[in-house]
Structure formats: structure tokens, C-alpha cells
Scaffold this motif. Structure first.
Motif, PDB file in Angstrom:
ATOM      1  N   LEU A   1      -2.593  16.547   2.362  1.00  0.00           N
ATOM      2  CA  LEU A   1      -1.850  15.524   1.619  1.00  0.00           C
ATOM      3  C   LEU A   1      -0.464  16.051   1.262  1.00  0.00           C
ATOM      4  O   LEU A   1      -0.203  16.494   0.145  1.00  0.00           O
ATOM      5  CB  LEU A   1      -2.633  15.137   0.364  1.00  0.00           C
ATOM      6  CG  LEU A   1      -4.074  14.673   0.636  1.00  0.00           C
ATOM      7  CD1 LEU A   1      -4.867  14.574  -0.653  1.00  0.00           C
ATOM      8  CD2 LEU A   1      -4.096  13.348   1.396  1.00  0.00           C
TER       9      LEU A   1
ATOM     10  N   ARG B   1       1.615  11.439   2.556  1.00  0.00           N
ATOM     11  CA  ARG B   1       0.549  12.068   1.756  1.00  0.00           C
ATOM     12  C   ARG B   1      -0.383  11.069   1.076  1.00  0.00           C
ATOM     13  O   ARG B   1      -1.490  11.425   0.720  1.00  0.00           O
ATOM     14  CB  ARG B   1       1.132  13.037   0.733  1.00  0.00           C
ATOM     15  CG  ARG B   1       1.972  12.415  -0.353  1.00  0.00           C
ATOM     16  CD  ARG B   1       2.538  13.498  -1.279  1.00  0.00           C
ATOM     17  NE  ARG B   1       3.643  12.987  -2.065  1.00  0.00           N
ATOM     18  CZ  ARG B   1       4.892  12.892  -1.649  1.00  0.00           C
ATOM     19  NH1 ARG B   1       5.216  13.295  -0.428  1.00  0.00           N
ATOM     20  NH2 ARG B   1       5.833  12.391  -2.410  1.00  0.00           N
ATOM     21  N   SER B   2       0.040   9.810   0.913  1.00  0.00           N
ATOM     22  CA  SER B   2      -0.853   8.853   0.261  1.00  0.00           C
ATOM     23  C   SER B   2      -1.594   7.998   1.287  1.00  0.00           C
ATOM     24  O   SER B   2      -1.378   8.108   2.487  1.00  0.00           O
ATOM     25  CB  SER B   2      -0.053   7.992  -0.710  1.00  0.00           C
ATOM     26  OG  SER B   2       1.028   7.417  -0.037  1.00  0.00           O
TER      27      SER B   2
END
Lengths: 220, 220
Positions: free
Chosen positions: B192, B197-198
Motif C-alpha cells: 500500500l 495505495r487505496s
């Protein structure tokens, strides 16, 4: 005298020396990545390719890998390019150059670059060397449309609306700097540096570095 | 588990961050050479070009100069390239990466890179980051002949004569790393980090950095 034109390679910085160092760094980086040949073998093969294709050929390392029979060359080409470019961080003008150019500007001379080669490569050198700010303009054969010749210099004089009698060309090569500038009617200073430092010269002055330039130009 | 595959960008080094810094340095260098526009104007124009042409298009700066109406672009393109590349000297892997890779090798895992992009560019990153020596082999989509997909991973497994059940893929992108590796039957770890990363993940594990990797792999 109002305007002074400078060649770049082996006039403003040690180009031959840089090229040798950069090529050796490139070869070392390839060998370090596991190329499987000795550095001296690879270096001499590279020199042969450069002699055959010219130093401006953009794919020396591709060809080198092909001649060495490397099956997956990307790793070694990437290493070679990184090694070659790493040399650039240490590249500097000849020690007196910035001081002399500053002085000449202060004395009211207008300074220019007149050089053969690709505009992008020659600008890259000037920017990395920190020399770009000294020059009013930069004339590269690629943009002018002909290699250094009397015609090349006449085109520049026309652009600047200047008489050749007010101009000096400073360079290291008799047949590329001195001879054509002289033919166009300009004064000439031959810099005895780099691999072309020997040989006869028809230049008005010959110098080992740029320090005596100001005094000479006053005499012209 | 015997073999671990790693993505490069935003998995082994902060690629998004580097690209932003490098582009800003490029723009600054152009403006410093006298481009005649503000840095923020030029930067936002550059971003538009990158969005339109993709980040792998090789002539962003040429196009930027054309759109700005620069008549003699060589100076500014040379400055941009030098500015961009100067950023490379400060480029480093994420802080834990070398330590984790060393440990995994010591424990007997075989490490590989599995990445999209041009072989030359991806090798350039591994060499400059000092990561090349950790990997048994590097698989780049350009050489494999397809972008990361189940087929991409199956080709690699075939080359290595390995079953997917013995392999883990570690990467930051759900649709390019996790989904296709999973489809090929491999275990997956989602990192992440960076701009992706989300979002949801079907990975076996999710980590904020590579430190927990060894313990996770033992559990798989």
C-alpha cells in the motif's frame, strides 16, 4: 573587435578526455553487470565501433552488445548509458574559462558559440558546464543548416548584421575553426588543446589556454 | 514458497514521488534558461501533455516547447533533460528494501522482478537504485511480449519450470499485480504505497512496507 565566437569541444572543456573517461565508465558498468568479457576487450571493440560509425551514432552500445552476442542486451545497455552519464557530474570547463569569459563580457565584447553537431547535445554541454549564461547566442551547425565552413560563418554574420572584420573565432581545429572563419574574413585564434593540438596553423594567434585572449584581441 | 516476484515502481522505490520531483526540476531548468514563462504555468502544461500522451511517450519536452511556441527549442529541451536526469542522483529504494531482499535471499528464496514497461528503462532503474544484484532474473513486459496479465505470469512460470503454488507476487497495483498473478495461481502481497495505495484488494496480504514480508511468506 566586437564579437568573439568560441568552439565548445576541446576549446571550452576537455572533450576528448571526457569522452575517453565516459566510455571507460560505460564499459566498466557493463562488465560489473556480468557481461562476461574483460574491460579491455569490450573497450577496444567499442572504439572500433566508434571509428566505424562516427562518434555521433546514437546506438554504439546496442551494436556492441550485438557484436558480443549478448542475448538480452537491455541490462548492459542501461548500465552503459548510466555509466556514461555518471561521468557528466564531474565535467568542468578548463579552469580559466569562466574567469576569461566574465572579463571579456565586462569589457564589452559580445560572446557567441559557433559549433558543429546536434543542437541538443551542444546545449546539453553548455548547460552542464554552467557556460550558457555567458553567451549572447549559440550557433550550431544543425540549426544553421551547414557544418562549419565559410558559408556557415557568413550566415551567422548575416544574422547578426555584422562585418567579419569586427569578429574573432576561437577554436582548436585548423580545418573546422581557423580555415573557414579566416575565409569568411574573421580574425582567428587557435587553441592548442585536446587531440588536435599539434599541426601547422594559419591563425592570427596561437594560445595554450584562453588567458592571453584579451590582450591578443586588443592587438587585432 | 520458493520464488518471490517484485514489481518495481512504488513497490521498490517511490516512483510517483520521483517522477514529480524530476518533472519539477526539468521545468525549473527550462525557466532558468530564459523560457519566459512561470514554472507553475509550464508544469501544468507538461502534466496535460503527460496525461494525453502517457508517461512513456519519449518527446514530452519537444511537444511542450512546440505548444509554448518556442522557436529554437534545443536549449530548453537540453535543460529539461539535464534537470530531469539530475534528480536521478538522489534516487534511492524505500529504506527497508535492501535489508529485506538480503534477508530473503539468505533464507533461500529466489527473487525476481516482474514489471511492465521498456526493458531499458526498467533496467536503468534497477541499476541506478543498486538493486540489480539481488535478482535471479528480471522479466519486463517488453521482452515477455505482453503487459502484466495472467498470460504474462504463465509465460514466466513456464520459463522457470515452476508451479504457481511455489510463487508469490508483490506489487502495489490491484489490476496489474494482484489480479493477474492470482489468476495465474500465485500467492499475492499488495504493497500500500504510492498513488495506488487505496482501494479494495483481493491479495492474500496487504502491507505498508516490505518489512513483514518474510513472516507472511512463511504463513502462505
Amino acid at each position: 573587435m566586437k564579437r568573439i565566437f568560441f568552439d565548445i569541444d576541446d576549446t571550452l572543456f576537455p572533450s576528448s578526455q571526457f569522452a575517453e573517461k565516459a566510455r571507460k565508465n560505460a564499459v566498466r558498468a557493463m562488465v560489473e553487470q556480468g557481461l562476461g568479457y574483460r574491460e579491455d576487450e569490450v573497450y577496444s571493440k567499442l572504439l572500433k565501433i566508434i571509428r566505424k560509425k562516427g562518434s555521433n551514432y546514437p546506438r554504439h552500445f546496442d551494436l556492441l552488445c550485438r557484436e558480443l552476442g549478448v542475448k538480452r542486451p537491455a541490462r548492459y545497455i542501461a548500465a552503459a548509458i548510466a555509466g556514461y552519464h555518471s561521468t557528466k557530474t564531474g565535467i568542468l570547463p578548463y579552469p580559466e574559462v569562466k574567469k576569461v569569459l566574465s572579463l571579456l563580457k565586462k569589457k564589452g565584447y559580445k560572446l557567441y558559440v559557433a559549433t558543429n553537431g546536434s543542437s541538443l547535445k551542444q546545449w546539453d554541454k553548455l548547460i552542464i558546464l554552467g557556460l550558457a549564461p555567458y553567451f549572447e547566442d549559440v550557433f550550431v551547425s544543425e540549426e544553421i543548416g551547414s557544418e562549419k565552413s565559410a558559408a556557415f560563418f557568413r550566415k551567422i554574420l548575416k544574422k547578426l548584421r555584422e562585418r567579419p572584420g569586427n569578429c574573432v573565432m576561437v577554436g582548436d581545429r585548423e580545418e573546422k575553426d581557423i580555415f573557414p572563419a579566416k575565409k569568411a574574413g574573421m580574425a582567428t585564434v587557435r587553441v592548442l588543446r585536446g587531440k588536435y593540438r599539434s599541426g601547422k596553423s594559419a591563425a592570427d594567434f596561437r594560445v595554450r589556454n584562453l588567458k592571453p585572449l584579451r590582450d591578443m584581441i586588443k592587438k587585432l
